[in-house]
Design an enzyme around this catalytic site. Structure first.
Site, PDB file in Angstrom:
ATOM      1  N   ASP A 197       0.820  -1.204   0.000  1.00 18.77           N
ATOM      2  CA  ASP A 197       0.000   0.000   0.000  1.00 18.77           C
ATOM      3  C   ASP A 197       0.856   1.257   0.000  1.00 18.77           C
ATOM      4  O   ASP A 197       2.050   1.219   0.295  1.00 18.77           O
ATOM      5  CB  ASP A 197      -0.901   0.029   1.242  1.00 18.77           C
ATOM      6  CG  ASP A 197      -1.873  -1.137   1.283  1.00 18.77           C
ATOM      7  OD1 ASP A 197      -2.174  -1.701   0.212  1.00 18.77           O
ATOM      8  OD2 ASP A 197      -2.333  -1.484   2.389  1.00 18.77           O
ATOM      9  N   TYR A 243       6.277 -10.171   7.035  1.00 19.93           N
ATOM     10  CA  TYR A 243       6.101  -8.736   7.256  1.00 19.93           C
ATOM     11  C   TYR A 243       6.496  -8.406   8.687  1.00 19.93           C
ATOM     12  O   TYR A 243       6.368  -9.236   9.590  1.00 19.93           O
ATOM     13  CB  TYR A 243       4.645  -8.321   7.052  1.00 19.93           C
ATOM     14  CG  TYR A 243       4.200  -8.195   5.623  1.00 19.93           C
ATOM     15  CD1 TYR A 243       4.292  -6.979   4.939  1.00 19.93           C
ATOM     16  CD2 TYR A 243       3.657  -9.282   4.948  1.00 19.93           C
ATOM     17  CE1 TYR A 243       3.857  -6.852   3.629  1.00 19.93           C
ATOM     18  CE2 TYR A 243       3.220  -9.165   3.627  1.00 19.93           C
ATOM     19  CZ  TYR A 243       3.330  -7.950   2.981  1.00 19.93           C
ATOM     20  OH  TYR A 243       2.894  -7.832   1.679  1.00 19.93           O
TER      21      TYR A 243
END
Length: 255
Positions: A53, A111
């Site tokens: 994003d 992540y």
């Protein structure tokens, strides 16, 4: 034809995410393709392991590119890096078998989400950590994380369906089932890191999981409540969406 696998790092602060867009030039993929096309002398497209994003960072994003013939030594890490802005870098490049695809060949991703719990934002890390000035109960967060590991339907922990990331077969683009191998919560002084290891993650999934764990960490929800979201699949019952700036794509795994 030669296929190359690139490992890329970038500071996502001033970009509109990874994926190229028609309404802006400020995307990581778009800038890489522009530089690569200029260096090669013809239009070149690259495929990333998945989207990140706007505002999300990467230390180990991967991409694949197919070129007609071999390139000279240092083409990617030398010449191409010299054409890129200082907040985007090709860390390594390797020749791989033809047929390799940075997204379709993925088997797992890691992540990390970074949180600054100090009274004031850290001067040097304020762009790379979410400032959340609360005392966190790490034990409660770890207990909640334990309920989220394994294979589950994470429909309640995503903001958009369907998604293409993590597809495994026909019709799988509609699936919200994912396997999370581990969620590790660690902390030192005012710096807390949550590490997520799984087969793939849905749109906003890591950031929603983070917001949910933070709510458990300040006792706004019980650790057991995270199981209810898995059962009801209701996004409104999950936690808040943590900001993008604390999130890093750390590693992409392949067979």
């Amino acid at each position: 034809m030669r296929t190359y696998k690139l490992t890329i790092a970038y500071d996502g602060t001033r970009y509109q995410g990874w994926q190229r867009q028609t309404n802006t030039e400020k995307t990581i993929q778009g800038i890489l393709e522009g530089a690569l096309s200029e260096a090669a002398g013809y239009a070149v497209e690259i495929d990333g392991s998945g989207r990140t994003d706007a505002g999300v960072h990467a230390a180990g994003q991967t991409a694949s590119v197919v070129l007609p013939g071999a390139v000279e030594e240092g083409f990617f890490t030398g010449r191409l890096n010299g054409m890129l802005p200082p907040d985007i870098r090709i860390c390594s490049a390797e020749l791989v078998r033809n047929g390799f695809h940075a997204r379709k060949s993925v088997v797992g991703k890691i992540y990390e989400y970074h949180i600054d719990t100090g009274d004031k934002p850290d001067v040097f890390h304020r762009r790379y950590a979410y400032h959340f000035p609360h005392r966190l109960d790490l034990s409660a967060m770890r207990k909640a994380a334990g309920y989220l590991t394994g294979t589950h339907d994470f429909a309640g922990y995503t903001d958009r369906k369907p998604t293409g990331e993590g597809r495994t077969g026909k019709g799988a683009e509609m699936s919200t089932k994912r396997t999370v191998y581990a969620i590790i919560v660690s902390g030192q002084e005012n710096h807390v890191v949550i590490r997520y290891d799984g087969t793939g993650f849905l749109y906003h999934m890591v950031r929603i999981l983070t917001g949910t764990l933070l709510e458990a960490g300040i006792h706004e929800r019980s650790p057991e409540s995270v199981r209810g979201v898995l059962q009801t699949k209701d996004r409104s019952e999950a936690g808040f969406l943590a900001p993008a700036r604390g999130l890093f794509l750390r590693e992409v795994r392949y067979r």
